[in-house]
Design a protein around this motif. Structure first.
Motif, PDB file in Angstrom:
ATOM      1  N   PRO A 107       0.791  -1.242   0.000  1.00 14.66           N
ATOM      2  CA  PRO A 107       0.000   0.000   0.000  1.00 14.66           C
ATOM      3  C   PRO A 107       0.815   1.280   0.000  1.00 14.66           C
ATOM      4  O   PRO A 107       0.346   2.323  -0.477  1.00 14.66           O
ATOM      5  N   THR A 108       2.048   1.265   0.537  1.00 14.81           N
ATOM      6  CA  THR A 108       2.778   2.528   0.694  1.00 14.81           C
ATOM      7  C   THR A 108       4.215   2.522   0.205  1.00 14.81           C
ATOM      8  O   THR A 108       4.778   3.587  -0.056  1.00 14.81           O
ATOM      9  N   PHE A 109       4.830   1.360   0.084  1.00 16.91           N
ATOM     10  CA  PHE A 109       6.275   1.293  -0.143  1.00 16.91           C
ATOM     11  C   PHE A 109       6.689   2.013  -1.434  1.00 16.91           C
ATOM     12  O   PHE A 109       7.627   2.817  -1.438  1.00 16.91           O
ATOM     13  N   ALA A 110       6.019   1.747  -2.544  1.00 17.75           N
ATOM     14  CA  ALA A 110       6.407   2.332  -3.830  1.00 17.75           C
ATOM     15  C   ALA A 110       6.298   3.852  -3.800  1.00 17.75           C
ATOM     16  O   ALA A 110       7.207   4.567  -4.263  1.00 17.75           O
ATOM     17  N   ASP A 111       5.203   4.348  -3.235  1.00 20.47           N
ATOM     18  CA  ASP A 111       5.020   5.811  -3.168  1.00 20.47           C
ATOM     19  C   ASP A 111       6.099   6.459  -2.305  1.00 20.47           C
ATOM     20  O   ASP A 111       6.661   7.505  -2.668  1.00 20.47           O
ATOM     21  N   LYS A 112       6.383   5.881  -1.157  1.00 23.05           N
ATOM     22  CA  LYS A 112       7.407   6.438  -0.270  1.00 23.05           C
ATOM     23  C   LYS A 112       8.793   6.380  -0.916  1.00 23.05           C
ATOM     24  O   LYS A 112       9.620   7.281  -0.724  1.00 23.05           O
ATOM     25  N   LEU A 113       9.046   5.304  -1.669  1.00 22.27           N
ATOM     26  CA  LEU A 113      10.334   5.169  -2.329  1.00 22.27           C
ATOM     27  C   LEU A 113      10.512   6.257  -3.393  1.00 22.27           C
ATOM     28  O   LEU A 113      11.603   6.831  -3.539  1.00 22.27           O
ATOM     29  N   MET A 114       9.454   6.549  -4.123  1.00 18.82           N
ATOM     30  CA  MET A 114       9.529   7.610  -5.131  1.00 18.82           C
ATOM     31  C   MET A 114       9.715   8.981  -4.488  1.00 18.82           C
ATOM     32  O   MET A 114      10.467   9.829  -4.998  1.00 18.82           O
ATOM     33  N   GLN A 115       9.038   9.220  -3.375  1.00 21.06           N
ATOM     34  CA  GLN A 115       9.204  10.490  -2.679  1.00 21.06           C
ATOM     35  C   GLN A 115      10.631  10.645  -2.162  1.00 21.06           C
ATOM     36  O   GLN A 115      11.190  11.745  -2.170  1.00 21.06           O
ATOM     37  N   LEU A 116      11.208   9.540  -1.735  1.00 18.25           N
ATOM     38  CA  LEU A 116      12.607   9.571  -1.319  1.00 18.25           C
ATOM     39  C   LEU A 116      13.498   9.944  -2.496  1.00 18.25           C
ATOM     40  O   LEU A 116      14.466  10.713  -2.349  1.00 18.25           O
ATOM     41  N   GLY A 117      13.197   9.389  -3.670  1.00 17.15           N
ATOM     42  CA  GLY A 117      13.956   9.711  -4.864  1.00 17.15           C
ATOM     43  C   GLY A 117      13.866  11.180  -5.223  1.00 17.15           C
ATOM     44  O   GLY A 117      14.850  11.788  -5.679  1.00 17.15           O
ATOM     45  N   VAL A 118      12.696  11.783  -5.001  1.00 18.10           N
ATOM     46  CA  VAL A 118      12.528  13.214  -5.264  1.00 18.10           C
ATOM     47  C   VAL A 118      13.363  14.030  -4.294  1.00 18.10           C
ATOM     48  O   VAL A 118      14.053  14.990  -4.683  1.00 18.10           O
ATOM     49  N   ARG A 119      13.346  13.660  -3.007  1.00 15.25           N
ATOM     50  CA  ARG A 119      14.110  14.403  -2.008  1.00 15.25           C
ATOM     51  C   ARG A 119      15.608  14.310  -2.257  1.00 15.25           C
ATOM     52  O   ARG A 119      16.353  15.258  -1.993  1.00 15.25           O
ATOM     53  N   LYS A 120      16.044  13.165  -2.774  1.00 18.40           N
ATOM     54  CA  LYS A 120      17.466  12.976  -3.045  1.00 18.40           C
ATOM     55  C   LYS A 120      17.838  13.456  -4.450  1.00 18.40           C
ATOM     56  O   LYS A 120      18.983  13.268  -4.885  1.00 18.40           O
ATOM     57  N   LYS A 121      16.859  14.033  -5.146  1.00 17.29           N
ATOM     58  CA  LYS A 121      17.056  14.589  -6.482  1.00 17.29           C
ATOM     59  C   LYS A 121      17.489  13.532  -7.504  1.00 17.29           C
ATOM     60  O   LYS A 121      18.205  13.821  -8.470  1.00 17.29           O
ATOM     61  N   VAL A 122      17.049  12.312  -7.283  1.00 14.39           N
ATOM     62  CA  VAL A 122      17.248  11.235  -8.257  1.00 14.39           C
ATOM     63  C   VAL A 122      16.081  11.218  -9.231  1.00 14.39           C
ATOM     64  O   VAL A 122      16.236  10.868 -10.412  1.00 14.39           O
ATOM     65  N   LEU A 123      14.887  11.588  -8.745  1.00  6.96           N
ATOM     66  CA  LEU A 123      13.682  11.643  -9.569  1.00  6.96           C
ATOM     67  C   LEU A 123      13.190  13.086  -9.665  1.00  6.96           C
ATOM     68  O   LEU A 123      13.279  13.852  -8.696  1.00  6.96           O
ATOM     69  N   VAL A 124      12.654  13.408 -10.845  1.00  6.81           N
ATOM     70  CA  VAL A 124      12.093  14.732 -11.081  1.00  6.81           C
ATOM     71  C   VAL A 124      10.623  14.573 -11.463  1.00  6.81           C
ATOM     72  O   VAL A 124      10.320  13.880 -12.438  1.00  6.81           O
TER      73      VAL A 124
END
Length: 609
Positions: A458-475
């Motif tokens: 329910p939450t892992f994928a969304d939280k992982l993507m948000q982590l990627g945004v904070r670490k500037k890996v994902l835009v």
């Protein structure tokens, strides 16, 4: 003492080569000439222009010389054992006549015959022993047998000058046998007529008075060992032929295949185990804690590899036979109900290539502890120890929750190629010899692809993507995220839609579950847990337009696409008789002749350019 173990040798020979139990082999390969000859004649193959041209250049590889000797429309077999006290391999070839084999031996081994190693005609059969004492040719009017003993003298017999010459105390007629026992040994004399094979006498053992060399004891032991092997060959061939030779068979072989092979998985693991457990035993005896080879054999009984050559395709089928216990587990893993949401991201039309897997991750996790426990059974690890380990794994791993991270659906697609503009950096020097960086724009062709999998957490994928945004890996980019630093690959992005996660560099082929291809894929995946196809003609055409291949090579690729259409792989969900099938198929464009001849035509066309 040279004959001390003759009785034991005869008993072992009878049990190993008596042709009573047809399944006691470690491997078995059978060329079903009677089956393949219905599809294509040997004459068509051997008289093909590319074969005759090759034979003309290399007379030693003239295949036509075998047609006067071998019955190519019958079954040719290769079988053997590498886990037995007498390891060996045997080739059995149906022949046209006893005299034909004799003439062939004279022609092929003339040099050996000149050295007084003669063909010996024993009435019912004839034998020829070349220079190698461990290999022998024996034949009658119907079959030629090539038999070789594969046991080698263990390296521990080698003695250097810095070691004690323990060989001094060993008589030359005391033959090495790792399984021998001095208890209840019986000595018998072997009549001279029971030893038709010419055997050289072993050298006199080192007695302290001869000129000593470091390798002398080893040379003597090797000669003794070779003498024993020759005696074994003599007895084995006699047991095979004296009462009439019977061609070996195995019920493990698929008679419907053109070429069928089978290997005893347990025996193969035993051979592999003997390799990796030796260094472990040196360093503290840790080999006792390694997985036992017999435990592997309790899970997988054997593996078949079958080949078929038809007019419109050539295919290979790998068939794995599991134990009933493991087959039950595998059937649960392969029988997965596909998450229908993945089809929303399947393309409308056929892609250049794709692969789709659908496995039950939860079933695999639930059965992993018990399988691990069975594999690692060892005298050094009692059942109570194993129980603690399996309980620990089961406690730490929540199978149901862990399985939601990756449920088991995985699909990958190759759509085509796209030309993009990329910026590259180059280093140059000005008139003052100072380095400067210049950005250059170049065009590059990149493959368009997507990878699709499911995750119901329910939450892992969304939280992982948000982590990627904070670490500037994902835009963030609308309803997806672009992975930074992937511009040279067409801007790879990640998208999450409910249970489906997509990684791709193009959104142009998503069709929301509509289109002819989705329907075909659903049909294929309904009965297969794995299915894939590579459309070679379309792939080569698209690759050629991308400019990433030389025009000379493109011509060869184009010829290939004109000959063969696509490659498919598939593996059914259901196991039949505890067997899982994996099939690889090469489909031909034409069906006017057997695919073997089509392949030869293709090779001839390429070689003529």
């Amino acid at each position: 003492m040279k004959q001390i173990y003759t009785l034991l040798l005869l008993l072992a020979t009878y049990l190993t080569f008596g042709q009573i139990n047809k399944n006691e082999y470690d491997y078995f390969v059978q060329f079903n000439g009677n089956q393949l000859s219905k599809k294509v004649s040997v004459a068509e193959i051997l008289n093909h222009p590319i074969i005759t041209k090759y034979s003309a250049k290399k007379p030693d590889l003239d295949f036509t010389k075998y047609t006067s000797l071998i019955q190519l429309d019958q079954k040719i077999t290769i079988h053997g054992k590498f886990s037995d006290s007498i390891p060996y391999y045997q080739v059995t070839i149906p022949v046209k006549s006893k005299e034909a084999v004799k003439q062939f031996i004279i022609k092929e081994f003339g040099n050996d015959l000149a050295e007084n190693v003669q063909i010996q005609d024993l009435g019912k059969y004839a034998v020829f022993n070349a220079k190698a004492k461990k290999k022998i040719f024996a034949w009658n009017d119907n079959y030629l047998v090539i038999l070789e003993l594969t046991q080698r003298l263990p390296s521990r017999f080698y003695t250097t000058e810095n070691q004690a010459v323990w060989q001094d105390s060993i008589a030359v007629d005391e033959v090495y046998d790792e399984n021998k026992s001095d208890e209840n040994s019986i000595t018998i004399d072997t009549p001279a007529n029971d030893a038709p094979i010419a055997i050289e006498e072993a050298p006199v053992p080192y007695n302290g008075e001869q000129e000593y060399t470091a390798s002398a004891p080893y040379t003597i032991q090797q000669a003794t060992f070779d003498l024993e092997q020759a005696e074994k060959l003599n007895q084995i061939i006699k047991s095979l032929f004296e009462n009439g030779f019977t061609a070996p068979t195995s019920e493990k072989i698929n008679a419907n295949a053109d070429i069928s092979s089978w290997i005893n998985y347990s025996a193969a693991m035993t051979s592999l185990y003997s390799v990796y457990n030796y260094p472990m035993s040196i360093f503290g005896g840790y080999d006792k804690f390694l997985p036992m080879q017999k435990n592997f054999g309790n899970f997988i009984k054997g593996i078949n590899l079958d080949f078929y050559f038809d007019s419109n395709n050539a295919r290979v089928e790998e068939v794995v036979e599991y134990s009933p216990e493991l087959a039950e587990v595998v059937s649960k893993i392969t029988n997965r109900k596909i998450n229908k949401n993945v089809f929303n991201y399947f393309p409308a039309q056929k892609p250049l290539g794709y692969m789709s897997y659908h496995l039950n991750t939860r079933a695999a996790l639930e059965n992993f502890p018990s399988l691990t426990a069975d594999i690692f059974q060892s005298p050094k690890l009692i059942k109570e120890d194993i129980a603690i380990i399996t309980d620990l794994i089961s406690t730490i791993v929540d199978e149901e929750a862990t399985a939601t991270l990756f449920d088991g659906d995985l699909s990958a697609f190759l759509y085509g190629f796209k030309e993009i503009e990329v910026v590259t950096k180059s280093y140059e020097y000005d008139e003052n010899y100072e380095e400067k960086i210049i950005d250059k724009k170049t065009k590059k062709s990149v493959p368009l692809f997507s990878v699709i999998f499911t995750s119901t957490h329910p939450t892992f994928a969304d939280k992982l993507m948000q982590l990627g945004v904070r670490k500037k890996v994902l835009v963030p980019n609308g309803n997806s995220y672009i992975i930074t630093g992937t511009q040279d690959y067409g801007d790879i992005f990640i998208k999450k839609d409910k249970d489906v996660i997509v990684i791709a560099n193009t959104p142009d082929y998503f069709n929301a579950g509509n289109g002819t291809f989705s329907g075909e894929a659903k049909k294929d995946l309904k009965k297969n847990y794995m299915f894939g196809k590579l459309n070679m003609a379309e792939l080569i055409n698209a690759f050629g337009k991308s400019g990433e291949v030389k025009s000379s090579d493109l011509g060869k690729f184009s010829k290939f696409s004109e000959q063969f259409s696509d490659v498919t792989i598939e593996s059914p969900k259901k196991l039949i008789n505890n067997k899982l099938v994996f099939a690889f198929k090469l489909n031909a464009v034409k069906s006017d002749k057997n695919i073997i001849l089509q392949t030869l035509d293709f090779a001839q066309e390429l070689s003529s350019k």
